[in-house]
Design a protein around this motif. Structure first.
Motif: not given
Length: 150
Positions: A59, A61-64, A66-67
């Motif tokens: 992980i 960032d925030a997208d990682d 969230r995923e």
């Protein structure tokens, strides 16, 4: 004569210990199957956990994140389903083992009943000639005693 007695004793010993040998074999086989299944299940669960930890370390960032959270929910659902399947499989194995045990005990009971019947018949047939001989001897001795008194 002595060889026949030894052979008879050996045969009776084998018959006596056969049910215990079968029981031990059945229990060992069941224990092996259950242990093997549980080890395989533990391996699957460990791999799932290791994969999730590896994904968590990637992980950035925030997208990682969230995923990862979405995948975590999927993984938990998959884990729950796998645990249900494993519990069902273990239950089926236990039921099969129980069925085999019941069948073995039924067979052993029938075998013991048959052996007891055969033993009873052999004792009965062996006792019949002996029981008639003393009866004749007793009646003959009674006759000789009563004729001697007269």
């Amino acid at each position: 004569m002595q060889d026949k007695m030894i052979d008879s004793f050996n045969q009776q010993s084998r018959q006596f210990f056969e049910p215990m040998r079968r029981l031990n074999s059945l229990m060992l086989g069941n224990m092996e199957k259950m242990t093997e299944y549980q080890l395989e299940a533990m391996k699957r669960y460990s791999q799932m956990g290791t994969e999730r930890m590896r994904t968590a370390t990637e992980i950035q960032d925030a997208d990682d994140l969230r995923e990862f959270g979405a995948k975590q929910a999927e993984m938990m659902n998959e884990l729950s389903q796998q645990m249900m399947e494993d519990a069902k499989a273990l239950s089926e194995m236990s039921m099969a083992f129980k069925s085999e045990l019941e069948q073995m005990f039924t067979e052993a009971g029938q075998q013991m009943t048959e052996q007891a019947r055969q033993a009873g018949e052999s004792v009965k047939s062996a006792a019949q000639p002996k029981s008639e001989a003393p009866a004749k001897a007793t009646s003959q001795s009674s006759r000789s005693q009563s004729s001697g008194k007269s």
